[in-house]
Design an enzyme around this catalytic site. Structure first.
Site, PDB file in Angstrom:
ATOM      1  N   ASN A 139      -6.887  -0.409   5.184  1.00 62.12           N
ATOM      2  CA  ASN A 139      -6.736  -1.829   4.838  1.00 62.12           C
ATOM      3  C   ASN A 139      -8.072  -2.439   4.441  1.00 62.12           C
ATOM      4  O   ASN A 139      -9.139  -1.975   4.827  1.00 62.12           O
ATOM      5  CB  ASN A 139      -6.102  -2.585   6.009  1.00 62.12           C
ATOM      6  CG  ASN A 139      -4.706  -2.074   6.300  1.00 62.12           C
ATOM      7  OD1 ASN A 139      -4.469  -1.501   7.349  1.00 62.12           O
ATOM      8  ND2 ASN A 139      -3.805  -2.238   5.369  1.00 62.12           N
TER       9      ASN A 139
ATOM     10  N   GLY B  67       1.328   2.260  -5.757  1.00 56.48           N
ATOM     11  CA  GLY B  67       2.193   1.567  -4.803  1.00 56.48           C
ATOM     12  C   GLY B  67       1.736   0.161  -4.467  1.00 56.48           C
ATOM     13  O   GLY B  67       2.414  -0.547  -3.718  1.00 56.48           O
TER      14      GLY B  67
ATOM     15  N   ARG C 190      -4.655   1.605  -6.938  1.00 60.62           N
ATOM     16  CA  ARG C 190      -4.063   2.428  -5.883  1.00 60.62           C
ATOM     17  C   ARG C 190      -2.557   2.429  -6.111  1.00 60.62           C
ATOM     18  O   ARG C 190      -1.954   1.357  -6.259  1.00 60.62           O
ATOM     19  CB  ARG C 190      -4.395   1.796  -4.524  1.00 60.62           C
ATOM     20  CG  ARG C 190      -3.869   2.558  -3.336  1.00 60.62           C
ATOM     21  CD  ARG C 190      -4.380   1.988  -2.015  1.00 60.62           C
ATOM     22  NE  ARG C 190      -3.779   0.717  -1.662  1.00 60.62           N
ATOM     23  CZ  ARG C 190      -3.991   0.072  -0.513  1.00 60.62           C
ATOM     24  NH1 ARG C 190      -4.830   0.583   0.376  1.00 60.62           N
ATOM     25  NH2 ARG C 190      -3.408  -1.081  -0.259  1.00 60.62           N
TER      26      ARG C 190
ATOM     27  N   TYR D 292       7.055   3.950   4.856  1.00 56.85           N
ATOM     28  CA  TYR D 292       6.751   2.935   5.870  1.00 56.85           C
ATOM     29  C   TYR D 292       7.548   1.659   5.575  1.00 56.85           C
ATOM     30  O   TYR D 292       8.203   1.098   6.459  1.00 56.85           O
ATOM     31  CB  TYR D 292       5.238   2.641   5.885  1.00 56.85           C
ATOM     32  CG  TYR D 292       4.910   1.278   6.453  1.00 56.85           C
ATOM     33  CD1 TYR D 292       4.963   1.050   7.819  1.00 56.85           C
ATOM     34  CD2 TYR D 292       4.593   0.204   5.617  1.00 56.85           C
ATOM     35  CE1 TYR D 292       4.707  -0.211   8.337  1.00 56.85           C
ATOM     36  CE2 TYR D 292       4.339  -1.056   6.123  1.00 56.85           C
ATOM     37  CZ  TYR D 292       4.395  -1.260   7.483  1.00 56.85           C
ATOM     38  OH  TYR D 292       4.154  -2.510   7.988  1.00 56.85           O
TER      39      TYR D 292
ATOM     40  N   LYS E 181      10.821  -0.457   7.637  1.00 53.17           N
ATOM     41  CA  LYS E 181      10.949  -1.878   7.998  1.00 53.17           C
ATOM     42  C   LYS E 181      12.264  -2.437   7.447  1.00 53.17           C
ATOM     43  O   LYS E 181      12.962  -3.201   8.132  1.00 53.17           O
ATOM     44  CB  LYS E 181       9.751  -2.682   7.469  1.00 53.17           C
ATOM     45  CG  LYS E 181       8.433  -2.329   8.137  1.00 53.17           C
ATOM     46  CD  LYS E 181       8.402  -2.739   9.607  1.00 53.17           C
ATOM     47  CE  LYS E 181       7.167  -2.264  10.324  1.00 53.17           C
ATOM     48  NZ  LYS E 181       7.220  -2.410  11.776  1.00 53.17           N
TER      49      LYS E 181
ATOM     50  N   SER F 270       7.627  -6.950   7.941  1.00 54.97           N
ATOM     51  CA  SER F 270       6.494  -7.011   7.010  1.00 54.97           C
ATOM     52  C   SER F 270       6.960  -7.549   5.672  1.00 54.97           C
ATOM     53  O   SER F 270       8.118  -7.351   5.280  1.00 54.97           O
ATOM     54  CB  SER F 270       5.953  -5.595   6.840  1.00 54.97           C
ATOM     55  OG  SER F 270       5.098  -5.520   5.725  1.00 54.97           O
TER      56      SER F 270
HETATM   57  C1  UD1 Z   1      -0.199  -2.655   3.213  1.00 60.61           C
HETATM   58  C2  UD1 Z   1       1.275  -2.645   3.123  1.00 60.61           C
HETATM   59  C3  UD1 Z   1       1.848  -3.569   4.162  1.00 60.61           C
HETATM   60  C4  UD1 Z   1       1.397  -3.130   5.516  1.00 60.61           C
HETATM   61  C5  UD1 Z   1      -0.099  -3.164   5.550  1.00 60.61           C
HETATM   62  C6  UD1 Z   1      -0.561  -2.677   6.918  1.00 60.61           C
HETATM   63  C7  UD1 Z   1       2.360  -2.300   0.977  1.00 60.61           C
HETATM   64  C8  UD1 Z   1       2.654  -2.853  -0.373  1.00 60.61           C
HETATM   65  N1  UD1 Z   1       1.675  -3.072   1.798  1.00 60.61           N
HETATM   66  O1  UD1 Z   1      -0.592  -3.954   2.790  1.00 60.61           O
HETATM   67  O2  UD1 Z   1       3.223  -3.535   4.138  1.00 60.61           O
HETATM   68  O3  UD1 Z   1       1.944  -3.964   6.504  1.00 60.61           O
HETATM   69  O4  UD1 Z   1      -0.618  -2.330   4.510  1.00 60.61           O
HETATM   70  O5  UD1 Z   1      -1.087  -1.430   6.928  1.00 60.61           O
HETATM   71  O6  UD1 Z   1       2.723  -1.217   1.268  1.00 60.61           O
HETATM   72  N2  UD1 Z   1      -7.922  -2.712  -1.261  1.00 60.61           N
HETATM   73  C9  UD1 Z   1      -9.045  -2.335  -1.961  1.00 60.61           C
HETATM   74  N3  UD1 Z   1      -9.893  -1.431  -1.380  1.00 60.61           N
HETATM   75  C10 UD1 Z   1      -9.664  -0.905  -0.152  1.00 60.61           C
HETATM   76  C11 UD1 Z   1      -8.505  -1.300   0.563  1.00 60.61           C
HETATM   77  C12 UD1 Z   1      -7.654  -2.202  -0.035  1.00 60.61           C
HETATM   78  O7  UD1 Z   1      -9.284  -2.787  -3.076  1.00 60.61           O
HETATM   79  O8  UD1 Z   1     -10.462  -0.064   0.306  1.00 60.61           O
HETATM   80  C13 UD1 Z   1      -7.000  -3.691  -1.875  1.00 60.61           C
HETATM   81  C14 UD1 Z   1      -5.615  -3.129  -2.091  1.00 60.61           C
HETATM   82  O9  UD1 Z   1      -5.529  -2.465  -3.331  1.00 60.61           O
HETATM   83  C15 UD1 Z   1      -4.767  -4.392  -2.025  1.00 60.61           C
HETATM   84  C16 UD1 Z   1      -5.534  -5.299  -1.063  1.00 60.61           C
HETATM   85  O10 UD1 Z   1      -6.854  -4.764  -0.995  1.00 60.61           O
HETATM   86  O11 UD1 Z   1      -4.737  -4.981  -3.283  1.00 60.61           O
HETATM   87  C17 UD1 Z   1      -4.941  -5.311   0.323  1.00 60.61           C
HETATM   88  O12 UD1 Z   1      -4.764  -3.968   0.741  1.00 60.61           O
HETATM   89  P1  UD1 Z   1      -4.377  -3.577   2.241  1.00 60.61           P
HETATM   90  O13 UD1 Z   1      -5.304  -4.239   3.181  1.00 60.61           O
HETATM   91  O14 UD1 Z   1      -4.257  -2.100   2.309  1.00 60.61           O
HETATM   92  O15 UD1 Z   1      -2.963  -4.260   2.472  1.00 60.61           O
HETATM   93  P2  UD1 Z   1      -1.619  -4.172   1.621  1.00 60.61           P
HETATM   94  O16 UD1 Z   1      -1.605  -3.017   0.709  1.00 60.61           O
HETATM   95  O17 UD1 Z   1      -1.384  -5.512   1.054  1.00 60.61           O
END
Ligand code: UD1
Length: 342
Positions: free
Chosen positions: A203, A299, A297, A153, A157, A128
């Protein structure tokens, strides 16, 4: 077609594993799918069956279990292993780190043990972009240092990649490719397989589609005060079918790699903000997403996207599908499975 390969594919009932199984089978390869169903059920296996028009070869089992692997490897011959089976919820890894270290490390170590005993020498690992932590240079290439991971997590990796580096040094015949995924999104264009989160999605894209479908009242955008053009975080969203195809190429070309341990970033090379993604979803599907701006959020990486140049040069792979494709495919899938979501 390249030489068909016999492949052990772990985590086959999960999102990326299932899409990769389809691509491998459609290219004439012979994967044996395994999954312990600890974070999934047979929904995607049934979808695979519909797409390929036959029951895929599947065995339920846990790759942390040496007895299961011993039996499997002594009964079947494999050329390669593609290892997807792992836990992937960042939040859950913070609240239960031991579960993550136990599962994600042990499953890989037991697989490598079995491969060593039964002389299987090709290993593709699901890594990842989280291994880079908060990257200093964007787009991120494979030489970027591993910063402190943002979650247990992410640490699993990094540790898995470290273990692989040590093992290839001691086992000269072993060949490893680690594929570092950016943000996999979308679903198979047939609408028959896609992402099936358990409970409330963590996600972004599943949250967007579930909100659009009326299953969640409102999406919260985690922060619009970052140092980015619209204030929301920036990611590299890659269509899961493009990602799956990279595994096919990797397993076909692993023998031609210049070293026995290579890592590749898998992304589009384009950064898209959270707010842009919501806007693109609404445009692509014609469906409104109810959202509000919330606090950051913890992290979260502010901005990251891939330099996919190495994969293009050495694997001859690049993404073909657009973010619009991802979002319309994710929406088609969501409409099909809304009754299954909690
Ligand atoms: C995270 C992990 C990544 C992992 C992936 C799979 C980190 C930094 N990243 O990716 O390693 O492989 O999850 O589970 O740990 N967001 C919102 N509202 C929401 C959900 C997300 O605004 O309800 C935003 C988040 O703040 C982020 C973006 O959308 O900025 C993407 O979030 P997300 O889909 O959770 O993926 P990552 O955090 O990039």
């Amino acid at each position: 077609m390249k030489q068909p390969k016999k492949i052990l594919l772990t985590g086959a009932a999960g999102y990326i594993g299932a899409h990769t199984a389809v691509e491998l089978i459609q290219k004439g390869h012979d994967p044996l799918l395994i999954d312990d169903f600890s974070k999934s059920d047979d929904t995607l296996l049934k979808g695979i069956e519909k797409i390929i028009g036959a029951k895929p070869n599947f065995i339920q089992g846990d790759c942390k279990d040496p007895a299961f692997l011993e039996k499997l490897f002594s009964q079947k011959k494999f050329d390669s292993v593609i290892h997807f089976a792992a836990y992937k919820s960042v939040g859950e890894s913070v609240s239960d780190p031991l579960m993550y270290y136990n599962n994600n490390l042990r499953s890989m170590v037991e697989l490598l043990n079995a491969m060593k005993k039964f002389k299987v020498f090709e290993f593709i690992f699901s890594s990842s972009c989280t291994v880079y932590g908060q990257p200093d240079v964007i787009p991120v290439n494979e030489n970027a240092p591993f910063k402190k991971a943002e979650s247990p997590y992410g640490t699993t990796k990094q540790m898995c990649e470290q273990i692989l580096e040590d093992v290839v040094r001691s086992e000269k015949e072993l060949r490893v490719i680690s594929l570092r995924y950016f943000n996999p999104v979308g679903a198979h264009p047939s609408g028959l397989i896609g992402e099936l989160p358990i409970g409330v999605p963590n996600n972004l894209v599943p949250y967007v589609t579930q909100t659009a479908a009326g299953l969640r009242p409102k999406l919260t955008v985690f922060g619009n005060d970052y140092d980015t053009p619209d204030g929301s975080c920036i990611r590299d969203f890659i269509h899961v079918v493009d990602l799956a195809q990279a595994h096919v190429v990797a397993v076909e070309k692993i023998k031609n790699m210049p070293s026995n341990n290579e890592a590749f970033n898998l992304g589009t090379g384009e950064g898209v903000s959270v707010l842009e993604l919501i806007n693109k979803f609404e445009k692509a599907t014609g469906v409104k997403v109810n959202f509000e701006i919330g606090s950051r959020r913890s992290g979260d990486v502010v901005k990251t996207y891939a330099d996919p140049g190495k994969a293009k040069k050495m694997l001859g792979w690049q993404t073909k599908l657009s973010l619009e494709d991802s979002l319309t495919d994710a929406w088609r899938w969501q409409k099909r499975v809304s009754h299954l979501s909690i």
